[in-house]
Design a protein around this motif. Structure first.
Motif, PDB file in Angstrom:
ATOM      1  N   ALA A   1      48.360  27.051  24.310  1.00  0.00           N
ATOM      2  CA  ALA A   1      48.376  27.811  25.566  1.00  0.00           C
ATOM      3  C   ALA A   1      46.946  28.049  26.005  1.00  0.00           C
ATOM      4  CB  ALA A   1      49.101  29.141  25.381  1.00  0.00           C
ATOM      5  N   VAL A   2      46.740  28.041  27.315  1.00  0.00           N
ATOM      6  CA  VAL A   2      45.464  28.474  27.896  1.00  0.00           C
ATOM      7  C   VAL A   2      45.721  29.787  28.617  1.00  0.00           C
ATOM      8  CG1 VAL A   2      44.503  26.155  28.080  1.00  0.00           C
ATOM      9  CG2 VAL A   2      45.845  27.081  29.981  1.00  0.00           C
ATOM     10  N   PHE A   3      44.652  30.552  28.822  1.00  0.00           N
ATOM     11  CA  PHE A   3      44.823  31.926  29.300  1.00  0.00           C
ATOM     12  C   PHE A   3      43.949  32.162  30.521  1.00  0.00           C
ATOM     13  CE2 PHE A   3      44.303  36.522  29.280  1.00  0.00           C
ATOM     14  CZ  PHE A   3      45.555  36.979  28.895  1.00  0.00           C
ATOM     15  N   GLY A   4      44.559  32.093  31.703  1.00  0.00           N
ATOM     16  CA  GLY A   4      43.828  32.263  32.948  1.00  0.00           C
ATOM     17  C   GLY A   4      44.091  33.598  33.613  1.00  0.00           C
ATOM     18  N   SER A   5      43.436  33.820  34.729  1.00  0.00           N
ATOM     19  CA  SER A   5      43.561  35.071  35.467  1.00  0.00           C
ATOM     20  C   SER A   5      43.843  34.795  36.932  1.00  0.00           C
ATOM     21  CB  SER A   5      42.271  35.885  35.352  1.00  0.00           C
ATOM     22  OG  SER A   5      42.309  36.997  36.231  1.00  0.00           O
ATOM     23  N   ALA A   6      44.666  35.662  37.522  1.00  0.00           N
ATOM     24  CA  ALA A   6      44.936  35.560  38.958  1.00  0.00           C
ATOM     25  C   ALA A   6      43.849  36.234  39.782  1.00  0.00           C
ATOM     26  CB  ALA A   6      46.286  36.182  39.280  1.00  0.00           C
ATOM     27  N   THR A   7      42.974  37.003  39.135  1.00  0.00           N
ATOM     28  CA  THR A   7      41.947  37.748  39.870  1.00  0.00           C
ATOM     29  C   THR A   7      40.545  37.380  39.406  1.00  0.00           C
ATOM     30  OG1 THR A   7      41.907  39.622  38.335  1.00  0.00           O
ATOM     31  CG2 THR A   7      43.523  39.705  40.139  1.00  0.00           C
TER      32      THR A   7
ATOM     33  N   LEU B   1      36.613  35.658  30.801  1.00  0.00           N
ATOM     34  CA  LEU B   1      36.132  34.299  30.585  1.00  0.00           C
ATOM     35  C   LEU B   1      34.702  34.075  31.071  1.00  0.00           C
ATOM     36  CD1 LEU B   1      39.381  32.502  31.811  1.00  0.00           C
ATOM     37  CD2 LEU B   1      38.602  32.668  29.443  1.00  0.00           C
ATOM     38  N   ASN B   2      34.121  35.083  31.723  1.00  0.00           N
ATOM     39  CA  ASN B   2      32.778  34.970  32.284  1.00  0.00           C
ATOM     40  C   ASN B   2      32.684  33.785  33.254  1.00  0.00           C
ATOM     41  OD1 ASN B   2      30.148  35.933  32.602  1.00  0.00           O
ATOM     42  ND2 ASN B   2      29.337  34.502  31.077  1.00  0.00           N
ATOM     43  N   ARG B   3      33.754  33.602  34.008  1.00  0.00           N
ATOM     44  CA  ARG B   3      33.823  32.525  34.994  1.00  0.00           C
ATOM     45  C   ARG B   3      34.609  33.011  36.200  1.00  0.00           C
ATOM     46  NH1 ARG B   3      33.385  29.954  30.214  1.00  0.00           N
ATOM     47  NH2 ARG B   3      32.420  27.877  30.157  1.00  0.00           N
TER      48      ARG B   3
ATOM     49  N   GLU C   1      36.420  28.225  38.391  1.00  0.00           N
ATOM     50  CA  GLU C   1      35.664  27.690  37.256  1.00  0.00           C
ATOM     51  C   GLU C   1      36.509  27.678  35.985  1.00  0.00           C
ATOM     52  OE1 GLU C   1      31.151  29.062  38.658  1.00  0.00           O
ATOM     53  OE2 GLU C   1      32.317  30.305  37.265  1.00  0.00           O
ATOM     54  N   SER C   2      37.352  28.697  35.834  1.00  0.00           N
ATOM     55  CA  SER C   2      38.203  28.733  34.645  1.00  0.00           C
ATOM     56  C   SER C   2      39.245  27.621  34.683  1.00  0.00           C
ATOM     57  CB  SER C   2      38.868  30.101  34.502  1.00  0.00           C
ATOM     58  OG  SER C   2      39.782  30.355  35.550  1.00  0.00           O
TER      59      SER C   2
ATOM     60  N   GLU D   1      47.734  14.292  26.379  1.00  0.00           N
ATOM     61  CA  GLU D   1      47.549  12.932  25.843  1.00  0.00           C
ATOM     62  C   GLU D   1      47.914  12.867  24.363  1.00  0.00           C
ATOM     63  OE1 GLU D   1      43.510  12.028  26.687  1.00  0.00           O
ATOM     64  OE2 GLU D   1      43.828  11.883  28.860  1.00  0.00           O
ATOM     65  N   ALA D   2      47.690  13.979  23.656  1.00  0.00           N
ATOM     66  CA  ALA D   2      48.008  14.031  22.228  1.00  0.00           C
ATOM     67  C   ALA D   2      49.470  14.390  21.977  1.00  0.00           C
ATOM     68  CB  ALA D   2      47.091  15.043  21.532  1.00  0.00           C
ATOM     69  N   GLY D   3      50.250  14.534  23.051  1.00  0.00           N
ATOM     70  CA  GLY D   3      51.670  14.827  22.907  1.00  0.00           C
ATOM     71  C   GLY D   3      52.000  16.287  22.729  1.00  0.00           C
ATOM     72  N   LEU D   4      51.047  17.165  23.018  1.00  0.00           N
ATOM     73  CA  LEU D   4      51.285  18.597  22.858  1.00  0.00           C
ATOM     74  C   LEU D   4      51.935  19.175  24.109  1.00  0.00           C
ATOM     75  CD1 LEU D   4      49.220  18.036  20.582  1.00  0.00           C
ATOM     76  CD2 LEU D   4      48.203  20.284  21.075  1.00  0.00           C
ATOM     77  N   ARG D   5      52.720  20.216  23.898  1.00  0.00           N
ATOM     78  CA  ARG D   5      53.258  21.008  24.993  1.00  0.00           C
ATOM     79  C   ARG D   5      52.224  22.072  25.346  1.00  0.00           C
ATOM     80  NH1 ARG D   5      57.952  22.427  27.562  1.00  0.00           N
ATOM     81  NH2 ARG D   5      58.233  24.636  28.065  1.00  0.00           N
ATOM     82  N   VAL D   6      52.044  22.334  26.653  1.00  0.00           N
ATOM     83  CA  VAL D   6      51.010  23.261  27.096  1.00  0.00           C
ATOM     84  C   VAL D   6      51.615  24.367  27.957  1.00  0.00           C
ATOM     85  CG1 VAL D   6      48.822  23.530  28.308  1.00  0.00           C
ATOM     86  CG2 VAL D   6      49.320  21.390  27.089  1.00  0.00           C
ATOM     87  N   ARG D   7      51.299  25.598  27.590  1.00  0.00           N
ATOM     88  CA  ARG D   7      51.692  26.766  28.373  1.00  0.00           C
ATOM     89  C   ARG D   7      50.452  27.299  29.084  1.00  0.00           C
ATOM     90  NH1 ARG D   7      54.280  32.708  26.922  1.00  0.00           N
ATOM     91  NH2 ARG D   7      56.224  31.727  27.494  1.00  0.00           N
ATOM     92  N   GLY D   8      50.619  27.784  30.291  1.00  0.00           N
ATOM     93  CA  GLY D   8      49.534  28.433  31.006  1.00  0.00           C
ATOM     94  C   GLY D   8      49.848  29.906  31.201  1.00  0.00           C
ATOM     95  N   TYR D   9      49.075  30.757  30.562  1.00  0.00           N
ATOM     96  CA  TYR D   9      49.198  32.195  30.805  1.00  0.00           C
ATOM     97  C   TYR D   9      48.427  32.548  32.066  1.00  0.00           C
ATOM     98  CZ  TYR D   9      51.081  33.519  26.210  1.00  0.00           C
ATOM     99  OH  TYR D   9      51.883  33.684  25.112  1.00  0.00           O
TER     100      TYR D   9
END
Length: 316
Positions: free
Chosen positions: A109-115, A123-125, A129-130, A143-151
């Motif tokens: 999972a990656v962890f982003g922000s709406a604000t 993230l200091n971005r 940029e994030s 590409e490595a066959g992983l499942r990805v979640r976006g927070y």
């Protein structure tokens, strides 16, 4: 520990089954002042799986300087080889992904922000940029066959910016989907959402081409609205809900955030609605009582307290 159960009275228009995305071992323990021993973490995750939770977010590959509570990710993951559950992990960047791939992780999972304010604090971005930072991480993972979640945090309110416009959340959500995230988890990081707001955001996301089947919800209970907001999401068709065993967790970069929705409180409501989860509430409650003893304080979950006969932190 045996658990009494509510009367099951199904309501129309709700999913037949809900997948609970358990975040206690990562989102919960990262907010503890103490560092929980790796052996206890591994046992915690195994107990959660034995209780029927089939998706358990195990740890984070963030730099130990920022989250020292989860600095033992490399030591933890090999201890989980026999655990019968999906074990996603949080990765902040390509270096974190490299560490995860070395250990054979299958979901990230990656962890982003709406604000902008929280993106800067966490993230200091900037937000854009994030997203640019996440893009190669997601691409390599796929590409490595992983499942990805976006927070996506701060979807309903931000401690610096106040209310967050729905269009802003939709734009960033669409960006996470466009870079390849399989699933989007909408975070009410400071717990200010209300049911109408939840349904309006979900409707707007659908209009922007983000299908309900790709959406999960992640509510905090700051104002006691987490279950009401979850029900509103279920009524919209959402069938993946994030929760934390015993109500562990908050957000280290948002001081006004209180704990996550307790998994036991969620399971109690879903049982009453006749919705399948596969979770043994008695075993789950016993696990949270066990972890609370390791942390030296009772669980804040009302269901845990009711079923175990323990008192709340305020009553100590």
């Amino acid at each position: 520990m045996s658990a009494s159960l509510p009367m099951s009275v199904p309501a129309a228009g709700l999913p037949a089954r809900v997948r609970i995305h358990e975040v206690g071992p990562r989102d919960g323990l990262q907010n503890e002042k103490m560092v929980v021993p790796v052996e206890v973490k591994a046992d915690f995750i195994a107990r959660l799986a034995d209780a029927g939770l089939d998706t358990i977010e195990a740890t984070s590959f963030v730099h130990p300087k920022w989250v020292p509570q989860l600095a033992d990710a490399e030591a933890l993951m090999p201890r989980l080889e026999g655990v019968d559950a999906r074990l996603p992990v949080l990765v902040p960047n390509e270096r974190g992904l490299d560490r995860a791939l070395t250990l054979g992780v299958r979901e990230i999972a990656v962890f982003g922000s709406a604000t902008e304010s929280f993106a800067k604090a966490n993230l200091n971005r900037t937000v854009d940029e994030s997203i640019a930072m996440f893009a190669p991480v997601v691409a390599r993972a796929r590409e490595a066959g992983l499942r990805v979640r976006g927070y996506l945090s701060m979807c309903f309110g931000d401690p610096w910016e106040g209310a967050v416009e729905i269009d802003q959340v939709v734009r960033v959500s669409r960006s996470l989907i466009d870079i390849g995230c399989d699933e989007l988890s909408l975070g009410d990081t400071i717990g200010v959402a209300t049911p109408g707001h939840v349904q309006a955001l979900l409707t707007a996301l659908n209009a922007a081409g983000v299908g309900t089947e790709r959406i999960a919800v992640h509510f905090h209970d700051t104002y006691g609205q987490a279950l009401a907001n979850t029900l509103a999401a279920l009524q919209h068709g959402v069938s993946t809900v994030d929760a934390s065993a015993g109500g562990l967790g908050g957000c280290p970069y948002a001081k006004s955030a209180t704990g996550n929705l307790a998994t036991e409180d969620l399971v109690w409501m879903l049982n009453g609605l006749g919705i399948e989860t596969g979770v043994d509430l008695g075993a789950l409650t016993a696990t949270s009582v066990w972890m609370a003893a390791h942390l030296g304080r009772p669980s804040p979950s009302r269901t845990v307290r009711a079923l175990s006969g323990t008192t709340s932190p305020q009553e100590q």
